[in-house]
Enzyme design. Structure first.
Site, mmCIF file in Angstrom:
data_model
loop_
_atom_site.group_PDB
_atom_site.id
_atom_site.type_symbol
_atom_site.label_atom_id
_atom_site.label_comp_id
_atom_site.label_asym_id
_atom_site.label_seq_id
_atom_site.Cartn_x
_atom_site.Cartn_y
_atom_site.Cartn_z
ATOM 1 N N ARG A 93 0.827 -1.215 0.000
ATOM 2 C CA ARG A 93 0.000 0.000 0.000
ATOM 3 C C ARG A 93 0.860 1.263 0.000
ATOM 4 N NH1 ARG A 93 -4.846 -2.128 3.992
ATOM 5 N NH2 ARG A 93 -6.259 -2.727 2.304
ATOM 6 N N LYS A 113 -13.425 -12.677 6.922
ATOM 7 C CA LYS A 113 -14.487 -11.706 7.251
ATOM 8 C C LYS A 113 -15.799 -12.157 6.625
ATOM 9 C CE LYS A 113 -11.215 -7.901 7.226
ATOM 10 N NZ LYS A 113 -10.748 -6.845 6.334
ATOM 11 N N GLY A 162 -6.459 -7.130 1.501
ATOM 12 C CA GLY A 162 -5.131 -6.925 2.062
ATOM 13 C C GLY A 162 -4.368 -8.218 2.259
ATOM 14 N N GLY A 169 -12.382 -4.366 1.177
ATOM 15 C CA GLY A 169 -13.767 -4.001 1.475
ATOM 16 C C GLY A 169 -14.339 -3.042 0.443
#
Ligand code: ADP
Ligand code: MG
Length: 405
Positions: free
Chosen positions: A39, A206, A362, A386
């Site tokens: 990132r 998630k 990620g 997300g």
């Protein structure tokens, strides 16, 4: 979305102007050590461009999940150091241990044209993530007060209505940075115009965040391959024992609905036929491969099995578009990395064959770099898991709509 060229026109050129850039510098850290700097690398081009045009660049970002107060382990200091190493040598990078306030203001005032300043973690201030516009207003005002213009370049946060993402651009002349523009371009192709067959692979941990996207994906994708932690909710929906694996009991009925809709629409849902189970979540746990419909009650599934790898790779072999979000297993532990490796390699092979391959998330991005793959091995590695999922779901992303003309 408004471009940096438009912002430059608004400000009468960027030289000497202070430009606040919202980047996504939320990297995994092991103590002070950045374990994957993807990132930070991705945020370099926009920062460098602004500095080259003579702007005084103030970079703001968050790291981890501090609770609205300073916490040393979430300081952006090591990230500022990494950014300094990655930017061209003639660009000066400094760091200030404050986000807004006297020290931050002084540090901004000390900038020369083309210099870069990194502010401390935005989330050390409760105003950044507060739920209502009113609660965020003071912090947003203070941030906006540091600069003449704003560039939104943190694609990983554009789905959040937070002060630095959503409120600041309503207070300052603004633009979308190059990273946000290129991410949106790829995601738009996936949403509106994928070459077929279009296969989507979903995994990771998630589960409830990601189940929502399945409904919209059933409307566009030809195949959905499911692995990782969420697969156990699917296996349970099919009536199988899942032992102590990750499971969202309250989503089982919803998942049954997805399976029915997919069957009606002719969308193929590919589930693992075998699973690597272990007696605990640890790298040295005893483990074995069992059939997906024969998991022992006292074991947890931590990877897809070898037959499933073959099945998944086969269902990707002719895909012209592939979107992958979420590892197939607990890949950080060597005994459970094999499924994720196999899927990564399948994408690399499809990239060489001319397919559009996109990795989002990620941990998925960190996994492919950890396996030694490079950016060029894929069509695109997204910095935002997300955000990309919400975009694909067709949701309105507050941090993007606020940048529209
Ligand atoms: P991404 O960041 O790519 O969106 P997630 O954050 O959703 O992915 O999930 C990544 C995590 O999922 C990894 O840390 C991995 O260990 C974990 N994971 C994958 N499969 C399983 C599983 N079967 N059981 C428990 N954890 C898993
Ligand atoms: Mg993750």
């Amino acid at each position: 979305m408004r471009t940096i060229d438009q912002l430059s026109d608004d400000l009468g050129g960027l030289a000497g102007r202070t430009v606040l850039v919202r980047s996504d510098l939320n990297v995994p850290l092991d103590g002070q050590e950045i374990t994957d700097d993807g990132r930070v690398r991705a945020s370099v081009p926009t920062i460098e461009r602004l500095a080259r045009e003579g702007a005084r660049v103030v970079v703001c970002a968050h790291l981890g999940r501090p609770k609205g107060a300073p916490e040393a382990k979430y300081s952006l200091a090591p990230v500022a150091t990494r950014l300094d190493e990655l930017l061209d040598d003639d660009i000066t990078v400094s760091f200030v241990e404050e986000t807004v306030g006297d020290r931050a203001t002084a540090a901004v005032e000390a900038l020369g044209d083309g210099d870069v300043l990194v502010l401390e973690n935005l989330r050390f201030n409760p105003g950044e993530t507060a739920k209502t516009d009113e609660e965020r207003a003071d912090f947003a005002q203070a941030l906006a007060g540091l600069a003449d213009g704003f560039v939104s370049d943190g694609f990983g946060v554009v789905h959040r209505a937070q002060a630095s993402v959503y409120d600041v651009p309503r207070l300052l002349p603004h633009a979308a940075g190059g990273l946000v523009v290129s991410e949106v371009e790829v995601m738009r192709t996936l949403r509106e115009d994928p070459r077929r067959p279009y296969a989507v692979i979903l995994g990771g941990a998630k589960v409830s965040d990601k189940l929502g996207v399945i409904e919209s994906l059933i409307a566009v994708a030809d195949r959905l391959l499911i692995g990782g932690g969420m697969v156990f909710t699917f296996l349970k929906a099919q009536g199988h024992e899942v032992g102590t694996s990750l499971l969202e009991e309250d989503q089982v009925e919803t998942v049954k609905g997805y399976l029915e809709t997919a069957a009606e629409r002719g969308v193929e849902i590919v589930l693992p036929t075998d699973v690597v189970v272990a007696d605990s979540f640890s790298a040295d746990a005893a483990h074995e491969v069992v059939p997906a419909d024969g998991m022992p009650a006292d074991r947890m599934g931590l990877d897809i099995g070898p037959d499933s790898e073959e099945l998944f790779v086969g269902r990707l072999a002719d895909a012209q578009t592939i979107f992958w979000n979420g590892p197939m297993g607990a890949f950080e532990m060597a005994p459970f990395a094999s499924g994720t490796k196999a899927v990564a390699q399948a994408l690399v092979d499809r990239t060489s064959a001319g397919a559009l391959t996109v990795v989002g998330g990620g941990d998925s991005a960190a996994a492919v770099r950890d396996f030694g793959h490079t950016e060029d091995d894929f069509g695109h590695i997204s910095t935002g898991g997300g955000a990309s999922l919400e975009y694909l779901e067709g949701k309105d992303l507050p941090g993007l709509s606020v940048l529209e003309d």
